[in-house]
Motif scaffolding. Structure first.
Motif, short mmCIF file in Angstrom:
data_model
loop_
_atom_site.label_atom_id
_atom_site.label_comp_id
_atom_site.label_asym_id
_atom_site.label_seq_id
_atom_site.Cartn_x
_atom_site.Cartn_y
_atom_site.Cartn_z
N SER A 1 0.90 -1.30 -0.60
CA SER A 1 0.09 -0.11 -0.34
C SER A 1 0.82 1.07 0.08
O SER A 1 0.31 2.94 -0.73
N THR A 2 1.83 1.25 0.18
CA THR A 2 3.36 2.35 0.19
C THR A 2 3.88 2.82 -1.27
O THR A 2 4.32 3.45 -0.97
N SER A 3 3.76 1.56 -2.05
CA SER A 3 4.50 2.11 -3.22
C SER A 3 4.28 2.88 -3.88
O SER A 3 4.90 3.48 -4.27
N LEU A 4 2.95 3.29 -3.75
CA LEU A 4 2.99 4.92 -4.62
C LEU A 4 3.21 5.75 -3.91
O LEU A 4 4.11 6.95 -4.80
N LEU A 5 3.88 5.90 -2.38
CA LEU A 5 3.93 6.93 -2.03
C LEU A 5 5.12 6.67 -1.94
O LEU A 5 5.78 8.00 -2.01
N VAL A 6 5.95 5.49 -2.23
CA VAL A 6 7.57 5.89 -2.05
C VAL A 6 8.10 6.40 -3.93
O VAL A 6 8.42 7.79 -3.64
N SER A 7 6.87 6.32 -4.72
CA SER A 7 7.48 6.94 -5.88
C SER A 7 6.73 8.39 -5.82
O SER A 7 7.93 8.75 -6.12
N LYS A 8 5.88 9.00 -4.98
CA LYS A 8 5.53 10.03 -4.68
C LYS A 8 7.00 11.12 -4.07
O LYS A 8 7.49 11.88 -4.73
N MET A 9 6.49 10.39 -3.47
CA MET A 9 8.89 10.52 -2.68
C MET A 9 9.63 10.90 -3.27
O MET A 9 10.16 12.06 -2.91
N LYS A 10 10.10 10.33 -4.02
CA LYS A 10 11.13 10.42 -5.04
C LYS A 10 10.77 11.53 -6.11
O LYS A 10 12.23 11.97 -6.15
N GLU A 11 9.75 11.14 -6.47
CA GLU A 11 9.93 12.81 -7.17
C GLU A 11 9.98 14.02 -6.86
O GLU A 11 10.35 14.45 -7.05
N ALA A 12 9.33 14.00 -5.33
CA ALA A 12 8.64 15.45 -4.46
C ALA A 12 10.90 15.49 -3.69
O ALA A 12 11.67 16.21 -4.06
N ALA A 13 12.01 14.10 -3.72
CA ALA A 13 13.20 14.56 -3.75
C ALA A 13 13.73 14.80 -4.39
O ALA A 13 14.73 16.24 -4.55
N GLU A 14 13.55 14.13 -5.47
CA GLU A 14 14.29 14.66 -6.53
C GLU A 14 14.12 16.14 -7.16
O GLU A 14 15.06 17.17 -7.64
N ALA A 15 12.91 16.80 -7.04
CA ALA A 15 12.62 17.65 -7.47
C ALA A 15 12.80 18.70 -6.49
O ALA A 15 13.65 19.58 -7.12
N LYS A 16 13.71 18.45 -4.83
CA LYS A 16 14.18 19.34 -3.97
C LYS A 16 15.61 18.97 -4.02
O LYS A 16 16.65 19.99 -3.89
N GLY A 17 16.25 18.44 -5.06
CA GLY A 17 17.82 18.08 -5.04
C GLY A 17 18.20 17.13 -4.27
O GLY A 17 19.62 17.72 -3.78
N ILE A 18 17.80 16.62 -3.57
CA ILE A 18 17.40 15.78 -2.13
C ILE A 18 18.03 13.92 -3.06
O ILE A 18 17.10 13.62 -3.48
#
Length: 102
Positions: free
Chosen positions: A13-30
Motif C-alpha cells: 500500500s505504500t508503493s505509490l507513496l514511495v514513488s511520490k516521495m522519490k519525485e518530491a526528493a528529486e524536485a528538491k535535489g535531495i
C-alpha cells in the motif's frame, strides 16, 4: 544520501507513496533511497535506514518498532493519515527530513 524506510502491513500500500516521495526528493535535489517493506521485514531493514515511517494502519506497532529503532539509533513516527490518504509524497518526505533533523 537519506535512507527512508516505510513500513505497512504488506509493503504494497505504500508503493505509490514511495514513488511520490522519490519525485518530491528529486524536485528538491535531495539524494534519497526510499523503500517500503511489510511489517515483518521492518526490524531487519531499520539497520539500513536513517528514519522509519509507519503507515497509519500500523500505528499499533509503533511501540514494538520503537524498541528496535532505539537500538539502531533512528527516529520513527506514524505517517499522517491525511498525507497518506492523499498520497502526498512531498508532505511525507518533509516529515521524514524533519525527523532526521534536516
Amino acid at each position: 544520501m537519506k535512507n527512508i524506510l516505510l513500513a505497512c502491513s504488506s509493503g504494497m500500500s505504500t508503493s505509490l507513496l514511495v514513488s511520490k516521495m522519490k519525485e518530491a526528493a528529486e524536485a528538491k535535489g535531495i539524494e534519497t533511497t526510499i523503500w517500503a517493506v511489510a511489517q515483518d521485514k521492518a526490524p531487519q531493514e531499520m539497520e539500513k535506514a536513517d528514519v522509519l515511517l509507519i503507515g497509519p494502519q500500523m500505528r499499533f506497532m509503533k511501540k514494538k518498532f520503537a524498541v528496535v529503532a532505539e537500538k539502531v539509533g533512528i527516529p520513527l513516527d506514524v505517517i499522517d493519515p491525511v498525507s497518506y490518504g492523499r498520497v502526498d509524497g512531498k508532505a511525507v518526505l518533509e516529515k521524514a527530513l524533519e525527523l532526521m533533523g534536516d
